[in-house]
Design a protein around this motif. Structure first.
Motif, short mmCIF file in Angstrom:
data_model
loop_
_atom_site.label_atom_id
_atom_site.label_comp_id
_atom_site.label_asym_id
_atom_site.label_seq_id
_atom_site.Cartn_x
_atom_site.Cartn_y
_atom_site.Cartn_z
N GLU A 42 -4.42 4.66 -6.44
CA GLU A 42 -5.27 5.23 -5.39
C GLU A 42 -5.42 6.73 -5.62
OE1 GLU A 42 -4.14 3.32 -1.39
OE2 GLU A 42 -2.47 4.66 -1.82
N ASP A 95 0.83 -1.21 0.00
CA ASP A 95 0.00 0.00 0.00
C ASP A 95 0.86 1.26 0.00
OD1 ASP A 95 -2.31 1.51 0.20
OD2 ASP A 95 -2.91 0.73 2.16
N ASP A 96 0.31 2.35 -0.51
CA ASP A 96 0.98 3.66 -0.49
C ASP A 96 2.37 3.58 -1.10
OD1 ASP A 96 -1.28 4.31 0.88
OD2 ASP A 96 -0.31 4.70 2.80
MG MG Z 1 -3.11 3.67 0.40
#
Ligand code: MG
Ligand code: C2E
Ligand code: MG
Ligand code: MG
Length: 289
Positions: free
Chosen positions: A236, A179-180
Motif C-alpha cells: 500500500e 490490512d496495515d
Molecule cells: Mg491499509
C-alpha cells in the motif's frame, strides 16, 4: 523478534492533505442521519498486478458526501460509528453499494475482486457472516471475488469470536486480507491460525523503503513472512516510481497507491484504465529491461 522490531521501528503515521485545515467533529446522531440519508459514497482504489500492470481488483473506501462540508474522510466518522453502535449499519451500506457496483462491472465484462474494510466491531456477532453471505448472493457475486480487509492492529486482545467468524467466512470461500501489516502486533500463531489470503504491507513501510535501510528491513521481512505463509502480497502507499521499482525487484504481487491511482468514484474507473494502459507503455512500467 519480528514483532518487537515492527513496534519499535514503526514510523509516525503520515498526515495526508485535506481540503480544509480545521477538522470538524461529528457526533453519533449526525453519522446516523448520514447513513440513513444515503450520504455515504463508495470510492474505489485500484489494486494492480506488479508483473503485468493488470487491474486485479479495487478496494472500497467510504466517503461521506456532506451536504455543507463536502467530502469527509473515514478517519472522521468510522470511529464515531464504532463508538455509537452504528458500524453494522454503516458496513452493511458499504457492502450493498460495493456488491451492486461489482455486479455492474461484472456485466460490463470486468472480472474484479472487490475489497471492503471490515471493523473488528462487525465481527462481534455471528450475524455478520449471514449479512455478508446474503448480500453477496443477492448481487450474484461469488465469494472468491470478495475480499474482507481487517486491520492488523485490531486483531489484538480477546478476539476468539472474531476469529470464529473469519474462519467461517473463509470456509464459505470469501477472501480475507490483513490490512496495515506492521502497525499492529498480531502474533505469528494468529497468522498461522487465521486463514488470511492476502497481506497488505502498511504504507509506512512501503513508501521510500527503497532509500531507507530501516524501512527496507521491515518491508522485506513482511514480504518474506507473507510468502512463507502462502499469502498474496500487496504493498500500500505506492507513491512514486522508486516505490514501484522496489516492488518489481522484490516480487511483491500487487500494488496500490497514488502512483497508480487515487481512490475514485466508480464511474471514473474505465477512464483511468485507459490512462493506466497508456502509462504502462509510455513509462515502460512493466518492461523486462
Ligand atoms: Mg491499509
Ligand atoms: P486502509 O484500509 O488502510 O486504506 C488505505 C488508505 O490509504 C485510504 O485512506 C487511502 O485513500 C489511502 N491511500 C491510498 N493510496 C495512498 C498513497 O499512495 N499514499 C498515502 N499517503 N495514502 C494512500 P482513507 O480512504 O482515508 O481511509 C482510511 C482508513 O479508513 C482505511 O485505511 C480503513 O481502515 C478505513 N476505512 C475506509 N473505508 C472504510 C469502511 O467502509 N469501513 C471501515 N470499517 N473502515 C473504512
Ligand atoms: Mg483497507
Ligand atoms: Mg489504514
Amino acid at each position: 523478534a519480528l514483532e518487537a522490531l515492527m513496534i519499535k521501528l514503526a514510523p509516525p503515521v503520515q498526515q495526508r492533505e485535506r481540503a480544509s485545515g480545521v477538522k470538524k467533529t461529528y457526533d453519533g446522531p449526525a453519522v446516523e442521519a448520514a447513513i440513513e440519508a444515503g450520504e455515504l459514497v463508495n470510492y474505489y482504489q485500484p489494486k494492480v498486478r506488479v508483473d503485468t500492470g493488470a487491474l486485479a481488483g479495487v478496494e472500497t473506501l467510504v466517503r461521506w458526501q456532506h451536504p455543507e462540508d463536502g467530502i469527509i474522510y473515514p478517519d472522521q466518522f468510522i470511529g464515531v460509528a464504532e463508538k455509537h453502535g452504528l458500524i453494522n449499519a454503516l458496513t452493511q451500506k458499504v457492502l450493498e453499494q460495493a456488491f451492486a457496483q461489482a455486479r455492474l462491472w461484472q456485466q460490463s465484462g470486468y472480472e474484479l475482486k472487490v475489497a471492503v474494510n471490515v471493523s473488528m466491531d462487525n465481527l462481534a456477532s455471528l450475524d455478520f457472516q449471514d449479512v455478508v453471505v446474503r448480500l453477496a448472493a443477492k448481487s450474484a457475486i461469488p465469494p472468491n471475488k470478495i475480499v474482507l480487509e481487517i486491520t492488523e492492529s485490531q486483531l489484538m486482545g480477546d478476539v476468539r469470536v472474531s476469529l470464529e467468524i473469519l474462519t467461517r467466512l473463509r470456509l464459505k470461500r470469501f477472501h480475507l486480507s490483513i490490512d496495515d501489516f506492521g502497525t499492529g502486533h498480531s502474533s505469528l500463531a494468529q497468522l498461522r491460525d487465521i486463514p488470511f489470503d492476502e497481506l497488505k504491507i502498511d504504507q509506512g513501510f512501503v513508501h521510500r523503503a527503497w532509500e531507507s535501510e530501516t524501512l527496507r528491513v521491515i518491508y522485506d521481512t513482511s514480504l518474506a513472512l507473507a510468502k512463507q505463509l502462502n499469502m498474496e502480497t500487496v504493498a500500500e502507499g505506492v507513491e512514486d516510481r522508486g516505490d514501484w521499482e522496489l516492488l518489481r525487484q522484490t516480487g511483491c504481487d500487487l500494488a496500490q497507491g497514488n502512483f497508480i491511482a487515487k481512490p475514485m468514484p466508480a464511474d471514473r474507473l474505465s477512464h483511468w484504465m485507459k490512462e493506466w494502459q497508456t502509462r504502462i507503455e509510455t513509462e515502460s512500467l512493466v518492461a523486462k529491461d
